[in-house]
Write an enzyme that holds these catalytic residues in place. Sequence first.
Site, PDB file in Angstrom:
ATOM      1  N   ARG A 133       0.851  -1.185   0.000  1.00 56.40           N
ATOM      2  CA  ARG A 133       0.000   0.000   0.000  1.00 56.40           C
ATOM      3  C   ARG A 133       0.890   1.240   0.000  1.00 56.40           C
ATOM      4  NH1 ARG A 133      -2.346  -3.536   3.903  1.00 56.40           N
ATOM      5  NH2 ARG A 133      -4.464  -4.209   3.356  1.00 56.40           N
TER       6      ARG A 133
ATOM      7  N   HIS B  88      -4.679  -9.262   3.729  1.00 54.09           N
ATOM      8  CA  HIS B  88      -6.133  -9.213   3.825  1.00 54.09           C
ATOM      9  C   HIS B  88      -6.604 -10.049   5.012  1.00 54.09           C
ATOM     10  CE1 HIS B  88      -6.720  -8.170  -0.731  1.00 54.09           C
ATOM     11  NE2 HIS B  88      -6.467  -7.108   0.009  1.00 54.09           N
TER      12      HIS B  88
ATOM     13  N   HIS C 279      -2.046   2.732  -6.113  1.00 55.46           N
ATOM     14  CA  HIS C 279      -2.638   1.483  -5.617  1.00 55.46           C
ATOM     15  C   HIS C 279      -2.858   0.495  -6.756  1.00 55.46           C
ATOM     16  CE1 HIS C 279      -4.288  -0.384  -2.003  1.00 55.46           C
ATOM     17  NE2 HIS C 279      -5.241  -0.911  -2.757  1.00 55.46           N
TER      18      HIS C 279
ATOM     19  N   TYR D  76      -9.893 -10.722  -7.150  1.00 55.70           N
ATOM     20  CA  TYR D  76      -8.872 -10.756  -8.195  1.00 55.70           C
ATOM     21  C   TYR D  76      -9.118 -11.877  -9.198  1.00 55.70           C
ATOM     22  CZ  TYR D  76      -6.524  -7.207  -5.509  1.00 55.70           C
ATOM     23  OH  TYR D  76      -6.240  -6.035  -4.855  1.00 55.70           O
TER      24      TYR D  76
ATOM     25  N   LYS E  54      -2.470  -2.062   7.302  1.00 57.04           N
ATOM     26  CA  LYS E  54      -3.867  -1.746   7.578  1.00 57.04           C
ATOM     27  C   LYS E  54      -4.376  -2.605   8.732  1.00 57.04           C
ATOM     28  CE  LYS E  54      -8.211  -0.941   5.133  1.00 57.04           C
ATOM     29  NZ  LYS E  54      -8.899  -1.037   3.816  1.00 57.04           N
TER      30      LYS E  54
ATOM     31  N   ARG F 167      -0.502  -2.379  -6.638  1.00 57.50           N
ATOM     32  CA  ARG F 167      -0.860  -3.455  -5.695  1.00 57.50           C
ATOM     33  C   ARG F 167      -1.894  -4.388  -6.333  1.00 57.50           C
ATOM     34  NH1 ARG F 167      -1.358  -4.872  -0.084  1.00 57.50           N
ATOM     35  NH2 ARG F 167      -3.518  -5.223   0.564  1.00 57.50           N
TER      36      ARG F 167
END
Length: 281
Positions: free
Chosen positions: A133, A251, A225, A260, A160, A228
């Site tokens: 990120r 995640h 982003h 994805y 995150k 990523r």
Amino acid sequence: MSKLRQRMNDAMVLRGLAERTKESYLYWVSGLAKFHGRSPDALDTAAIQAYLLHLITEKKLAYASVNQAACAIRFLFAAVLGERNIAYDIPMARTPKRLPQILTRDEVTRLFAHSRTLRARTLLMTTYAAGLRLSEVSTLQLTDIESAPDRMRIKVRQGKGGKDRYTLLSPRLLEALRLYWRIARPRHWLFPASSGDGTVCEKTVQRMYHCARQAAGIPNGGGIHSLRHAFATHLLEAGVDIHTIQRLLGHGHVSTTMRYFHLARAHLTGTTSPLELLSPD
């Protein structure tokens, strides 16, 4: 609003909210106070909804941003003021589920080739190669690059959700990082600010990306982003399993990573339509 602001800040500290989240929440609650010219604790549900409507209709903000404002105000009323009934009456909008634009491998290669400086190229390459990120690549430290042959990984600190994780360090990226280090000689932060004090500004990083994208003739669409997203999609197309990609991206839920599958070209073009399975007339 100073006392209320301090109470809200203390509540966020006690719950361990990330620094960026705290800044964002205080920004939106301050905006609510400025909009009505009164302290938020003197407002009712109708006043709050009027502010959110103002953000949508007059400020023309995206629903994702308005939802962030709603979350901040909900936190204020539920966690700080104890007004849970008001908090639950603050609406959250449905946000459109759009697939991000994915750079091809050729476009990523051109992006690196058209970066203006060695620093910019190395930063963009690191972002893509490790699936980072913006906030993560901006705050990398030299000690986060674990280049021993039996390790070859990058430590991501406080990603995150305040989570640490490890991600890939490819030999090609390590070679690029060593070249960059020999010339730039960073001391603590891998990509320090131009002044040498602190980390590189996130706006500067975005500017590096957009300048390289424009120079490479890649159509506009998304910020850094996108690298990523490309990292995850290209790994999936190369046959890497979804749970490994989930861990590399950090995640919390595999459902976040599953999107994805909709972006991986091999999974779409390699699938046979049921029309082809029908018997010919």
